[in-house]
Design an enzyme around this catalytic site. Structure first.
Site, PDB file in Angstrom:
ATOM      1  N   GLU A 185       0.872  -1.172   0.000  1.00  0.00           N
ATOM      2  CA  GLU A 185       0.000   0.000   0.000  1.00  0.00           C
ATOM      3  C   GLU A 185       0.909   1.221   0.000  1.00  0.00           C
ATOM      4  OE1 GLU A 185      -3.479   2.189   2.577  1.00  0.00           O
ATOM      5  OE2 GLU A 185      -1.557   1.633   3.435  1.00  0.00           O
ATOM      6  N   HIS A 193     -11.344  -0.702   2.727  1.00  0.00           N
ATOM      7  CA  HIS A 193     -11.856  -0.307   4.041  1.00  0.00           C
ATOM      8  C   HIS A 193     -11.578   1.152   4.397  1.00  0.00           C
ATOM      9  CE1 HIS A 193      -7.643  -1.029   4.561  1.00  0.00           C
ATOM     10  NE2 HIS A 193      -7.687  -0.497   5.768  1.00  0.00           N
TER      11      HIS A 193
HETATM   12  O1  TEU Z   1      -3.877   3.449   5.230  1.00  0.00           O
HETATM   13  C1  TEU Z   1      -2.939   4.429   4.868  1.00  0.00           C
HETATM   14  C2  TEU Z   1      -3.489   5.608   4.295  1.00  0.00           C
HETATM   15  O2  TEU Z   1      -2.861   6.282   3.534  1.00  0.00           O
HETATM   16  C3  TEU Z   1      -4.857   5.951   4.748  1.00  0.00           C
HETATM   17  O3  TEU Z   1      -4.698   6.576   5.951  1.00  0.00           O
HETATM   18  C4  TEU Z   1      -5.569   6.784   3.792  1.00  0.00           C
HETATM   19  O4  TEU Z   1      -4.824   7.880   3.373  1.00  0.00           O
HETATM   20  C5  TEU Z   1      -6.795   7.327   4.400  1.00  0.00           C
HETATM   21  O5  TEU Z   1      -7.400   6.361   5.188  1.00  0.00           O
HETATM   22  C6  TEU Z   1      -7.740   7.712   3.326  1.00  0.00           C
HETATM   23  O6  TEU Z   1      -8.748   8.375   3.959  1.00  0.00           O
HETATM   24  C7  TEU Z   1      -3.464   2.356   5.938  1.00  0.00           C
HETATM   25  C8  TEU Z   1      -4.658   1.500   6.324  1.00  0.00           C
HETATM   26  O7  TEU Z   1      -5.268   1.031   5.170  1.00  0.00           O
HETATM   27  C9  TEU Z   1      -5.563   2.296   7.193  1.00  0.00           C
HETATM   28  O8  TEU Z   1      -6.746   1.618   7.512  1.00  0.00           O
HETATM   29  C10 TEU Z   1      -4.804   2.651   8.447  1.00  0.00           C
HETATM   30  O9  TEU Z   1      -5.578   3.493   9.240  1.00  0.00           O
HETATM   31  C11 TEU Z   1      -3.473   3.345   8.137  1.00  0.00           C
HETATM   32  O10 TEU Z   1      -2.744   2.706   7.103  1.00  0.00           O
HETATM   33  C12 TEU Z   1      -2.582   3.310   9.343  1.00  0.00           C
HETATM   34  O11 TEU Z   1      -2.163   2.003   9.586  1.00  0.00           O
END
Ligand code: TEU
Length: 552
Positions: A250, A324
């Site tokens: 990601e 999510h």
């Molecule tokens: O998401 C990383 C991320 O970039 C997100 O925070 C995104 O920018 C944001 O949710 C969009 O609104 C990952 C996970 O997928 C997320 O659920 C976690 O909260 C985050 O990392 C921290 O671990």
């Protein structure tokens, strides 16, 4: 043409907390997933990616891990996990785990030791700095979840870095002991027989000096630092390369050209990455995702086409409309207002994505055309990102009024994706016999799995068909890509070509009946799939939300 199983696979993302509760606790669990494996097998997906199931205080629903090698008590036990893995494998389904190693929970024993004193052997496992004049954060680096990325820890008087919530301190990847602890934990899971990792914000693990330097100056974001590539190559060498697995990173902020460094066929890092450009297509320069902007289709096409062409032959794409962290695709890019528009547009969006090159990811409930949740008040919100943003943008800086912020959260908040899976029309959508941790979307009476599985006209049956087509036609996996009509704001039309054959994918991103443009090859060859009956498709007119695919 280099064949690898993950290039031909379709992945299904499970958010365990909201998937299926087998105990009546109101929280989904591992045995609930095991119960539903036959449903997933019937859909035809190959890989299940589980959002984090480890021990966690749940400030960020499991993305704040306090023990990487224990199952969260809410979700069950390690024995439940072993049974789930075995039952999945028996059905030919693979399991990919979420790997969250940019940060841990502040309740992880590593952090508790690290914060206990300036001379603790684990002090350097996290990123500690002195404040400016003892009372201001070391620099202006901001947290992705609002406010400063630095938090002062009263015990030792220093600040620690947290790119997300303050309960999610960032690990110090510069320390070789940290890397070695993470790699051995990964091997422990791989030796159990899991089939890969989805790596949370993995491009943020390498922090450049400028981001950590003590200064009052603005600091640059860190989406593609060279240190990250060094660590990923080491991870590949130490852990990943010994197993036949898939990896997806990601990577917020990563461009298509940087993606070739992360997921190039010769890069020795990851198999693919999740790009964020598409997710940011309606972002506002000032308030980011918190806005009321509607996307422009020409921008969507530009972004998706760029990733299709720039990665073709050199790296591998992942394909997703939502997860999510994102609003529901049908509410965002389609039309969830009337039942017919919802079903048509959900199928059209699926067609548009699934016939591109890359590995498609389906987020739980997407295959039913589940929609955003109509939140009414702050009490409906569970997500730390939305709550922090409310505090910052309404309470602290008054950028938005209460109503404006609720509207922004209704459009873009992450809870939209996190309402429980809608299994049937009984109480709480059949998700739980208890009180669900987050309210079930009231539209479950109409939109649920039970109503769709046997209905050949349902969104579920359409996804099933799309997944089956990918298995049948190598052109969908391997063909190259060409965009037609780049400036059209309603039609998304593209060709895929492979070994002398051409696939035409024709999608109407509007609820209007349009005149059909000439020169696309529409009507030639055999009709592979459409969300209209063949007799309803006309050469002269495009139907509302139409998706039609021909193969010549
Ligand atoms: O998401 C990383 C991320 O970039 C997100 O925070 C995104 O920018 C944001 O949710 C969009 O609104 C990952 C996970 O997928 C997320 O659920 C976690 O909260 C985050 O990392 C921290 O671990």
């Amino acid at each position: 043409m280099n064949k690898q199983w993950w290039k031909e696979a379709v992945v299904y993302q499970i958010y365990p907390r909201s998937f299926k509760d087998s105990t009546g606790s109101g929280v989904g669990d591992l045995n609930g997933i095991t119960e539903k494996l036959d449903y997933l097998k019937d859909l035809g997906v190959d890989v299940l990616w589980l959002s984090p199931i480890y021990e966690s205080p749940n400030v960020d629903n499991g993305y704040d891990i306090s023990d990487y090698q224990a199952i969260s008590r809410e979700f069950g036990s390690m024995a439940d996990f072993d049974r789930l893995l075995a039952a999945a494998h028996e059905r030919g389904l693979k399991i990919v785990m979420d790997l969250v190693v940019n940060h841990t929970s502040n309740q992880h024993k590593w952090f508790m030791e690290s914060r206990s004193s300036r001379v603790n052997p684990k002090r350097d496992w996290y990123i500690w700095r002195d404040g400016v004049d003892g009372s201001r954060p070391p620099n202006k680096l901001g947290s992705i979840f609002s406010g400063s990325a630095w938090e002062k820890d009263a015990g030792t008087g220093q600040y620690y870095l947290h790119l997300f919530a303050k309960e999610q301190p960032d690990l110090n990847w510069r320390n070789p002991e940290v890397r070695s602890a993470v790699f051995s934990m990964m091997k422990w899971w791989l030796d159990k027989g899991i089939d890969g990792f989805r790596m949370d914000v993995i491009n943020l693990i390498g922090k450049p000096d400028e981001a950590l330097a003590i200064s009052g100056e603005p600091v640059d974001p860190i989406p593609n630092d060279k240190l990250t590539h060094t660590y990923l190559q080491e991870m590949r060498c130490e852990a990943l390369s010994h197993y036949d697995i898939m990896t997806v990173g990601e990577t917020p902020g990563v461009t298509a050209s940087a993606a070739r460094q992360f997921a190039g066929f010769d890069a020795n890092e990851l198999n693919m990455v999740f790009q964020f450009e598409l997710m940011d297509v309606d972002a506002d320069p000032k308030t980011g995702k918190w806005n009321q902007n509607r996307y422009r289709l020409s921008d969507v096409k530009k972004i998706m086409s760029k990733w299709q062409t720039e990665l073709h032959g050199v790296a591998w794409n992942s394909l997703y409309w939502n997860n999510h962290d994102q609003p529901r695709v049908v509410s965002r890019f389609g039309d969830d207002f009337c039942a017919e528009c919802r079903v048509r547009s959900a199928k059209m969006l699926a067609t548009c994505l699934h016939l591109m090159q890359g590995t498609p990811y389906i987020y739980q409930g997407e295959e039913l055309g589940m929609t955003n949740f109509p939140i009414q008040s702050l009490d409906d919100i569970r997500d730390v990102e939305s709550l922090n943003a409310y505090r910052e943008l309404v309470s602290e800086s008054a950028v938005f009024s209460h109503e404006q912020m609720l509207a922004a959260i209704r459009k873009s908040g992450r809870d939209n994706a996190r309402t429980p899976m809608q299994w049937d029309k009984t109480a709480n959508a059949g998700f739980t016999t208890g009180v669900p941790w987050i309210t079930v979307n009231p539209n479950y009476v109409e939109i649920n799995a039970e109503a769709q599985v046997q209905d050949s006209a349902s969104v579920f049956s359409y996804y099933k068909k799309l997944i089956a087509l990918r298995k049948q036609y190598p052109i969908i996996v391997h063909g190259d890509y060409e965009l037609l009509l780049p400036d059209d704001e309603r039609l998304f039309v593209y060709h895929r070509c492979f070994e002398g054959r051409t696939l035409l994918v024709f999608c109407n991103f509007s609820g209007e009946t349009l005149s059909r443009p000439s020169g696309t090859g529409f009507g030639r060859g055999s009709l592979l799939i459409s969300n209209y009956a063949e007799t309803e498709l006309a050469a002269a007119l495009v139907q509302p939300w139409e998706a039609t695919v021909y193969l010549t």
